[in-house]
Design an enzyme around this catalytic site. Structure first.
Site, mmCIF file in Angstrom:
data_model
loop_
_atom_site.group_PDB
_atom_site.id
_atom_site.type_symbol
_atom_site.label_atom_id
_atom_site.label_comp_id
_atom_site.label_asym_id
_atom_site.label_seq_id
_atom_site.Cartn_x
_atom_site.Cartn_y
_atom_site.Cartn_z
ATOM 1 N N THR A 278 0.860 -1.193 0.000
ATOM 2 C CA THR A 278 0.000 0.000 0.000
ATOM 3 C C THR A 278 0.886 1.230 0.000
ATOM 4 O O THR A 278 2.080 1.144 0.287
ATOM 5 C CB THR A 278 -0.862 0.067 1.270
ATOM 6 O OG1 THR A 278 -0.002 0.335 2.395
ATOM 7 C CG2 THR A 278 -1.625 -1.214 1.479
ATOM 8 N N ASP A 279 0.316 2.371 -0.295
ATOM 9 C CA ASP A 279 1.056 3.595 -0.015
ATOM 10 C C ASP A 279 0.952 3.840 1.492
ATOM 11 O O ASP A 279 0.216 3.164 2.208
ATOM 12 C CB ASP A 279 0.516 4.783 -0.830
ATOM 13 C CG ASP A 279 1.582 5.879 -0.980
ATOM 14 O OD1 ASP A 279 2.519 5.907 -0.152
ATOM 15 O OD2 ASP A 279 1.484 6.706 -1.904
ATOM 16 N N TRP A 280 1.695 4.807 1.969
ATOM 17 C CA TRP A 280 1.827 5.112 3.397
ATOM 18 C C TRP A 280 0.432 5.270 4.041
ATOM 19 O O TRP A 280 -0.259 6.245 3.779
ATOM 20 C CB TRP A 280 2.641 6.395 3.543
ATOM 21 C CG TRP A 280 2.949 6.813 4.938
ATOM 22 C CD1 TRP A 280 2.068 7.362 5.825
ATOM 23 C CD2 TRP A 280 4.207 6.725 5.599
ATOM 24 N NE1 TRP A 280 2.705 7.626 7.001
ATOM 25 C CE2 TRP A 280 4.033 7.248 6.890
ATOM 26 C CE3 TRP A 280 5.478 6.267 5.229
ATOM 27 C CZ2 TRP A 280 5.067 7.335 7.817
ATOM 28 C CZ3 TRP A 280 6.508 6.363 6.155
ATOM 29 C CH2 TRP A 280 6.304 6.883 7.437
ATOM 30 N N ALA A 281 0.050 4.260 4.836
ATOM 31 C CA ALA A 281 -1.237 4.294 5.561
ATOM 32 C C ALA A 281 -2.439 4.522 4.645
ATOM 33 O O ALA A 281 -3.472 5.027 5.086
ATOM 34 C CB ALA A 281 -1.218 5.349 6.657
#
Ligand code: NOJ
Length: 744
Positions: A278-281
């Site tokens: 995923t991207d950051w969070a």
């Protein structure tokens, strides 16, 4: 939504025909299965968890010991990396190494031009070489996974992340992305200098509404297939080891929960076994998006959609055990995600050697600098050169060097340069001062690009008056583009416009150099300058590249990878737009020509802006040279072809000027009539052709008819029979060398 995706999957079966299934890596798969069979549920879920590096080594060590960490991002100190790997290997139950990752975007230590600049070179070999250098330097410090290349199509210069990608064109971006992946990953991932690439952001992030980062992307299913997805398909073909989900939603579905992207496309259509992060969070951000109820729902939606590893959000580690008990997530889903993580670790050879040699230093090696300089030189775009102002003549003895970017080592490197050491960066001032026999009168005039104090301009003007030529280096600081740094006004900031204007009034030849992260609206500065060189933040060797170009040691060859608007109100603006029912003729009345009290009518009206007209300031693919090139004698091997045939295109290219130089020749087509409307032009080929002054050569392109396929009215990926136009051209607006052919 589901029905739409179902329809699209049908279309994809056809797209996928060109992608052969990956050959089974049975030895690795066997090792993955053996290891998986020994893992507890907690250890499996731990592999899906990516931590951000913490100051406190002991905190990270504790989690690693407990088998709760699959990857760490942003740990770059070799000693600490070794310490953590030792704990993983010797103190965790199964000894699974940690995948160390970092945003190595356009260089690790030696900084190449930003990707948008790299794209301006149209030089796939040089771009691949830059990625190889980044991989050698980063892996030397223990980084085996980078979050690059960014292959988002960007048609809106307000979006700060336009800097990180390869511009507006799907074809160019696809090839640039694939070259970068090849460079990072090398011939074999198990080589200690190979770094896993990450094709991001999957997908549509560059279409953020209004050019505002993280915003919703409005993309039709057909645009998704024809414009935004092909670079990601090409990445799969190039063997991209990982993909990253994007922050945005498309049609109500955030990418992190989008099974159409992560399964139907990536797995079923393209047969990729890449690991998806995923991207950051971007998992927990789905709560703000509003498609999930709570963190457990977030974790379920993400892993069920096809995410393998979660970047820092920690919803997996906190919720997957309970979700499994409740039957909302299947064990087979978790196992598959773990397989994708472990497979990559085995392929990288991490189990054999997770460590890094703490005493070996490879950064800034002379051959790295040499190759980076070549790319920086090729990335510069000459946008104006009135009266052959450039190259500077040997009579130039005194140069006034002015502007806030003339000696700004950190700023000229652009966005995402965590690790490059600015002391290695050669600024224009340093490069100019190194030239014998040239007196440099330096005056920054403004302390930085946003400086609103005009006091220094008078002293810059005074220096200009004493000089033979003025070089004014303006632009954007690094922080004015990149993630979250979007602008609604893409003009020069601070008092930079006043500075250029004041210098233009001195009567001295004015060469304006712009170092920026995006195309700026610079119509006025183009007018005021005698010559203008555009350098998308050029990196470590930017000053040397500039001085080589100014004095003719090198000749500009770069071409615009994005359309330059006159005014920000024109964006999104891009060359391969549709024609509309009322295309502008170029003869429309502009606002000043419109009579006061003129009557309203719809008759004969066309699609344009009263104030900006229709066209851009500079079209896609545009750039000048110190020499001149002539295209002639365009020939097609056939004018009627079957859908599976290849058209052989030849033409003559002559260097008709005084300098040895390189021309980037471009091949465009137009599909005249389709079951759905087609773009007015599409880039289908390009070549860098080096010619000595006076030399002439025949240039050849092969165009496969299969490459004319698009998503038809009934959502099939097909070539439709019909008439096409073709151009070989110096830029996307050059229609002089035109031919026609028909697909039967
Ligand atoms: C957020 C960015 O969108 C992404 O491109 C980057 O790789 C990650 N943060 C990690 O830093």
């Amino acid at each position: 939504m589901k029905r739409l995706f179902y329809t699209l999957s049908l279309a994809l079966a056809l797209v996928s025909c060109s992608t052969a299934p990956k050959s089974a890596d049975s030895a690795v798969d066997q090792r993955v299965e053996d290891l998986l069979s020994k893992m507890t549920l907690e250890e499996k879920i731990g592999q899906l968890n990516q931590l951000s590096s913490m100051n406190n080594l002991e905190d990270m060590a504790k989690q690693i010991r407990e088998g709760r960490v699959g990857s760490i991002l942003n740990e770059v100190e070799p000693g600490r990396i070794n310490a953590l790997q030792r704990i993983a290997k010797d103190e965790s139950r199964l000894g699974i190494p940690i995948l160390m990752s970092r945003d190595v975007i356009h260089g690790f230590k030696t900084i190449a031009p930003i990707p948008l600049g790299q794209a301006a070179s149209f030089d796939l070999e040089a771009v691949e070489a830059a990625a190889r250098i980044a991989a050698i330097e980063a892996t030397n410090d223990g980084i085996r996974w980078t979050f690059s290349p960014m292959i988002d199509i960007a048609r809106d210069a307000r979006w700060g992340r336009i800097a990180e990608g390869y511009g507006e064109d799907t074809y160019l971006t696809s090839l640039m992305g694939a070259a970068t992946i090849r460079g990072y990953q090398g011939p074999d991932l198990s080589d200690p200098t190979s770094m896993a690439a990450c094709a991001k952001h999957f997908c549509g992030y560059g279409a953020s509404e209004g050019g505002r980062d993280y915003n919703t992307a409005n993309i039709t299913p057909r645009q998704l297939l024809d414009v935004y997805l092909p670079p990601f398909q090409k990445a799969a073909e190039a063997g991209a080891a990982t993909y990253m989900t994007s922050f945005n939603e498309i049609d109500g579905v955030p990418s992190t929960a989008n099974s159409y992207l992560l399964k139907t496309m990536l797995r079923d259509a393209w047969h990729s076994d890449a690991m998806v992060v995923t991207d950051w969070a971007s998992t927990s951000e789905m709560l703000a998006h509003g498609n999930t109820y709570d963190r457990a729902d977030v974790a379920a939606k993400a892993i069920n959609a096809g995410v393998d590893m979660e970047m820092v959000g920690e919803t997996f580690i906190q919720n997957l055990p309970q979700l499994l008990k409740e039957g909302r997530v299947k064990l087979s889903t978790i196992d598959n995600a773990v397989r994708n993580v472990l497979r990559l670790k085995f392929r990288l050879g991490l189990f054999e050697n997770p460590y890094v040699d703490e005493n070996k230093r490879v950064a800034y090696a002379p051959e790295f600098i040499e190759k980076t300089l070549k790319l920086a030189t090729e990335s510069a775009i000459l946008l104006k050169n009135a009266d052959e102002t450039l190259p500077l003549s040997s009579k130039v003895k005194t140069v006034a060097l002015v502007g806030p970017m003339a000696d700004a080592a950190y700023e000229q490197s652009g966005t995402w340069t965590f690790d490059g050491d600015a002391s290695h960066t050669v600024t224009p001032l340093a490069a100019l001062q190194a030239i014998n026999g040239i007196k440099v009168l330096y005056e920054p005039a403004l302390t930085h690009c946003r400086d609103q104090k005009a006091a220094g301009i008078a002293s810059a003007v005074a220096k200009a008056k004493q000089a033979d030529v003025v070089i004014c280096v303006v632009g954007e600081e690094a922080i004015m583009s990149g993630e979250a740094h979007c602008l609604a006004d893409i003009n020069l900031y601070g008092k930079q416009k006043d500075l250029v204007e004041a210098l233009s009034k001195t009567g001295k030849p004015l060469v304006t150099v712009i170092m920026a992260g995006r195309p700026l609206t610079i119509a006025k500065q183009v007018e005021e300058s005698d010559a203008l060189l555009y350098m998308f933040h050029p990196g470590t060797t930017g000053g040397t590249a500039l001085v080589d170009l100014l004095f003719g040691k090198a000749v500009p060859s770069g071409k615009t990878p994005v359309t330059f608007p006159y005014m920000v109100g024109q964006v999104p603006i891009y060359y391969n737009h549709k024609n509309s029912g009322r295309p502008a003729a170029g003869t429309e009345l502009l606002i000043d020509q419109t009579p006061v009290g003129a009557g309203q009518t719809s008759l004969g009206c066309s699609s344009y802006w009263l104030d900006a007209g229709f066209g851009p300031l500079f079209p896609f693919g545009y750039g000048l040279s110190y020499t001149t090139f002539e295209y002639s004698n365009l020939k097609l091997s056939k004018t009627e072809l079957a859908k599976n045939e290849t058209l052989h295109v030849t033409f003559d290219l002559a260097n008709t000027g005084k300098y040895d130089a390189t021309e980037i020749c471009q091949l465009y087509i137009r599909d005249l009539v389709g079951s759905v409307t087609r773009p007015i032009k599409e880039l289908k080929g390009f070549k860098r052709v080096a010619l000595k002054a006076g030399e002439k050569t025949t240039v050849e392109f092969d165009l496969n008819m299969a490459d004319l396929a698009f998503t038809t009215l009934d959502m099939k990926h097909e070539v439709e029979p019909g008439d096409f136009k073709l151009w070989v051209a110096a830029n996307s607006d050059d229609n002089t060398n035109e031919a026609s052919f028909t697909v039967k």
